[in-house]
Scaffold this motif. Structure first.
Motif, mmCIF file in Angstrom:
data_model
loop_
_atom_site.group_PDB
_atom_site.id
_atom_site.type_symbol
_atom_site.label_atom_id
_atom_site.label_comp_id
_atom_site.label_asym_id
_atom_site.label_seq_id
_atom_site.Cartn_x
_atom_site.Cartn_y
_atom_site.Cartn_z
ATOM 1 N N ARG A 1 -8.196 10.158 -36.731
ATOM 2 C CA ARG A 1 -6.737 10.240 -36.525
ATOM 3 C C ARG A 1 -6.391 11.278 -35.445
ATOM 4 N N ILE A 2 -7.184 12.350 -35.368
ATOM 5 C CA ILE A 2 -6.960 13.336 -34.311
ATOM 6 C C ILE A 2 -7.239 12.704 -32.948
ATOM 7 N N GLU A 3 -8.333 11.958 -32.868
ATOM 8 C CA GLU A 3 -8.665 11.281 -31.617
ATOM 9 C C GLU A 3 -7.583 10.251 -31.261
ATOM 10 N N LEU A 4 -7.098 9.532 -32.260
ATOM 11 C CA LEU A 4 -6.055 8.531 -32.018
ATOM 12 C C LEU A 4 -4.803 9.180 -31.438
ATOM 13 N N ASP A 5 -4.408 10.299 -32.017
ATOM 14 C CA ASP A 5 -3.217 10.990 -31.510
ATOM 15 C C ASP A 5 -3.433 11.463 -30.073
ATOM 16 N N PHE A 6 -4.631 11.981 -29.785
ATOM 17 C CA PHE A 6 -4.935 12.431 -28.432
ATOM 18 C C PHE A 6 -4.842 11.270 -27.439
ATOM 19 N N ILE A 7 -5.426 10.134 -27.771
ATOM 20 C CA ILE A 7 -5.430 8.999 -26.849
ATOM 21 C C ILE A 7 -4.015 8.468 -26.639
ATOM 22 N N ARG A 8 -3.239 8.356 -27.700
ATOM 23 C CA ARG A 8 -1.861 7.852 -27.555
ATOM 24 C C ARG A 8 -1.036 8.767 -26.655
ATOM 25 N N ARG A 9 -1.227 10.079 -26.800
ATOM 26 C CA ARG A 9 -0.469 11.016 -25.975
ATOM 27 C C ARG A 9 -0.940 11.029 -24.526
ATOM 28 N N SER A 10 -2.197 10.685 -24.316
ATOM 29 C CA SER A 10 -2.797 10.847 -22.992
ATOM 30 C C SER A 10 -2.696 9.618 -22.111
ATOM 31 N N PRO B 1 -3.796 15.732 -8.099
ATOM 32 C CA PRO B 1 -3.514 16.264 -9.441
ATOM 33 C C PRO B 1 -3.565 15.198 -10.527
ATOM 34 N N GLU B 2 -3.097 13.989 -10.207
ATOM 35 C CA GLU B 2 -3.081 12.930 -11.226
ATOM 36 C C GLU B 2 -4.483 12.435 -11.580
ATOM 37 N N ASP B 3 -5.505 12.801 -10.796
ATOM 38 C CA ASP B 3 -6.880 12.409 -11.112
ATOM 39 C C ASP B 3 -7.531 13.330 -12.144
ATOM 40 N N ALA B 4 -6.852 14.388 -12.533
ATOM 41 C CA ALA B 4 -7.382 15.292 -13.562
ATOM 42 C C ALA B 4 -7.077 14.686 -14.927
ATOM 43 N N ARG B 5 -7.914 13.779 -15.344
ATOM 44 C CA ARG B 5 -7.676 13.039 -16.589
ATOM 45 C C ARG B 5 -7.974 13.916 -17.807
#
Length: 703
Positions: free
Chosen positions: A687-696, A629-633
């Motif tokens: 900024r949308i991409e930045l928020d996605f990466i920080r959360r992910s 499950p943790e491999d589902a990036r």
């Protein structure tokens, strides 16, 4: 104003910068396009006079048109192929003396006298695409409604060639998108006839593009030659202005791709043609009286033939200049040959023939360092290959030359923008000024060559970085043929520096398959895209971490667009142990849905190599549930809904496969956007991409 907003308003600091720089054939004038300021998208036509060393505006769209009407569809398509997002005058063409210019503006035709500054609108029967003066300056040819027309000196506007269901005088999609041949007709030196392409797309698959945000609009139908499908039928004809017609004869069934064409005073037309899989080609001369052809050179490579831009061409002494590769006696080089004789030293990686200086050649080439491009003067009468380097400053240099004048455009890591230096009779006489905005910061990438393959790479740290502070890694990539990320030019690193300042170590890697190193480096990806490219990316990232201990490889994001979008998706799907989240922009997810010439060059025909296509497909990878499950990036998918290059179906099908396999992802459809994501959309996404990466990304890992 922060970087994303400033970059969007200035179109990445390109508004106000000179472009389309051209030297008149006699070297007396430098003609170029430039807008009035850093937020002005409307380019005007300018001339730098070599004698007076002064520049002046010749044609200002704001004075010629009160409002600019919509571009003709063929002009919009041409600008998309050129990746041109500026407004105003998009392009211009000169007569043989370089004293007259013609250009389209909002579908209307204008002629400018570059000596007096007089600009005249010429009446036409329809919206104008790609107007060109004959070398004598008496006539103007242009395309409208798929027909090639000629306006005579007395104003008579007559059809030279036109018929329902085909186009005359325009490059087909494959010619423009994949071979860089943006033209479809060429005047003879005496101005009495035209070599023109006839394009029949009736057997090409019809695809329908529709933006769901505009339900009242009908879909746009395009002829899209996807891998394995039928290409457009391209034929050539010599048309006399008095009605004479000659068909150009070559084995079009065996050599269907018209890669390059031209017509010079030293001889008749020259063509370069390739087989469908591009492993063999011919350089052929055309007798314009009969249409019969003679083979001047053969081009062959077991992987694919990679033509050199600016070739084939006639030299002043009548010899035929051809670009090719030297791959024997220990050599691994891209070179130039004149009637089969080597004329460039094998240590150069020749990229483009860009002009003539008193009959000798001016070329752009790399010399051992792929992140730099320099300008070389190549004598064509020497008994042994020789090259005189004209640029000394480290960086990325381009040139245009004619007569005794050469214009060199220089970029470096030390300054922003492009500086254009004008040299006449070996003396620097001035420069072309720029109205572009200066970026708010100066990136300082560390450029490296890593692994035993000496893979070019670069690392950018936050400007406030303190050594010893571990940073998450953002891999900003493209990774595909024909494009480099790791070059010694500040503009290439501006956006990466913004990302770094948000708290990342930003890494870019030019794996095998990217240009600039050597032909063997370029072509190592043949039939094995994903394996070679991803292995290089992973190996180079690990090697960089060995040199840069502040890179936290327990937190790695990857981000790319187009080929880079495919590579970022490939990274998280195939190597979730390395990449922890991905921004996947306009990716090619199923190579059987991409165009013939590009895809088949590297992967072969789908019917002959179905396993190769499946192995390189993101949809095939995404359809398999993750082992753990943790491999589902997590993935963020972004795509323009009216993209006619990588159609939105790629991302929609990937999303469906991810959903069916239970893989987490989000998607941003860009309404009204093409493959360029023009209009500042790309910057507004940051900024949308930045928020996605920080959360992910996972939490920090111990040192």
């Amino acid at each position: 104003m922060d970087y994303p907003e400033l970059a969007a308003r200035t179109r990445r600091f390109s508004y106000g910068a000179p472009r389309a720089v051209t030297v008149s054939p006699d070297g007396a004038r430098v003609i170029f396009l430039r807008s009035a300021g850093p937020e002005d998208p409307t380019d005007a036509l300018w001339v730098f006079d070599v004698a007076t060393r002064a520049e002046r505006c010749v044609a200002n769209p704001a004075q010629l048109l009160r409002d600019q009407p919509d571009l003709p569809p063929a002009e919009r398509a041409l600008r998309e192929r050129l990746r041109l997002s500026a407004g105003g005058i998009g392009s211009f063409a000169l007569d043989g003396a370089g004293v007259l210019a013609v250009f389209p503006l909002g579908g209307r035709l204008f002629r400018a006298d570059l000596l007096t500054g007089d600009v005249t609108e010429i009446d036409t029967v329809g919206p104008v695409v790609d107007p060109r003066l004959d070398p004598t300056g008496r006539r103007i040819a242009y395309v409208t409604g798929g027909a090639l027309r000629v306006i005579d000196a007395d104003g008579t506007d007559a059809v030279l060639a036109g018929e329902e269901g085909v186009t005359w005088g325009l490059a087909e999609f494959i010619g423009a998108e994949e071979f860089g041949r943006f033209r479809g007709y060429w005047w003879s030196p005496d101005g009495h006839s035209i070599l023109t392409a006839r394009v029949d797309e009736s057997r090409v698959p019809a695809w329908h593009l529709h933006d769901p945000s505009q339900p009242e609009q009908p879909p746009t139908t395009i002829a899209y030659p996807h891998a394995g499908a039928t290409n457009a039928k391209v034929t050539l004809h010599v048309l006399d202005l008095d009605g004479g017609w000659v068909d150009v004869h070559w084995d079009r069934e065996t050599y269907p791709y018209l890669v390059a064409a031209g017509w010079s005073e030293q001889g008749g037309p020259l063509l370069a043609v390739l087989r469908r899989l591009q492993q063999h080609g011919l350089v052929i001369a055309v007798d314009p009286r009969t249409g019969e052809t003679q083979v001047h050179a053969e081009l062959a490579d077991p992987r694919w033939v990679e033509p050199v831009a600016g070739t084939p061409a006639h030299l002043a002494d009548g010899r035929v200049l051809v670009g090719g590769e030297l791959a024997h006696d220990g050599y691994d080089a891209r070179c130039l040959f004149a009637d089969g004789s080597l004329i460039t030293p094998p240590h150069l990686y020749v990229r483009r023939v860009t002009g003539r200086l008193d009959g000798d050649l001016i070329v752009e080439a790399s010399d051992g360092e792929p992140s730099e491009q320099h300008i070389f003067h190549i004598p064509v009468t020497q008994s042994s290959p020789r090259a005189n380097r004209l640029t000394t400053e480290p960086g990325w240099h381009t040139a245009q030359a004619a007569g005794r004048t050469i214009v060199i455009g220089s970029q470096s890591l030390e300054r922003g923008g492009v500086e254009y230096n004008i040299i006449h009779n070996d003396e620097s006489i001035g420069s072309i000024s720029s109205n572009a905005a200066q970026p708010p910061f100066a990136p300082r990438p560390a450029l490296e060559r890593v692994t035993d393959r000496r893979i070019p790479a670069g690392v950018v740290y936050p400007r406030s970085h303190v050594a010893g502070r571990r940073l998450p890694v953002l891999v900003a990539i493209y990774g595909g043929p024909g494009h480099q990320e790791v070059i010694a030019a500040r503009a290439r690193w501006l956006e990466k520096q913004w990302w770094a300042d948000q708290g990342f170590a930003v890494v870019s890697i030019d794996n095998r398959g990217t240009p600039g190193v050597a032909p063997s480096y370029d072509k190592a990806i043949h039939r094995r895209f994903s394996d070679v490219i991803l292995a290089d990316q992973v190996d180079a990232l690990e090697a960089l971490a060995g040199k840069h201990p502040d890179l936290d490889l327990g937190r790695v994001a990857i981000r790319g667009w187009s080929f880079g979008g495919w590579l970022s998706g490939l990274g998280v799907l195939r190597r979730p142990d390395v990449y922890h989240c991905a921004v996947v922009g306009a990716p090619v997810t199923d190579w059987s849905l991409y165009d013939t010439a590009y895809t088949e060059r590297y992967l072969g025909l789908p019917a002959d190599a179905p396993d190769v296509y499946a192995h390189n497909s993101l949809i095939e990878l995404a359809s398999e549930p993750p082992v753990r499950p943790e491999d589902a990036r997590p993935m963020l998918l972004v795509h323009g809904l009216v993209d006619d290059n990588v159609v939105a179906a790629h991302t929609l099908r990937l999303s469906a496969a991810l959903l069916a396999a239970g893989r987490p992802h989000s998607m941003i459809p860009l309404t009204g956007a093409t493959h360029m994501a023009a209009g500042g959309l790309a910057e507004k996404l940051l900024r949308i991409e930045l928020d996605f990466i920080r959360r992910s990304l996972p939490p920090p890992t111990p040192a």
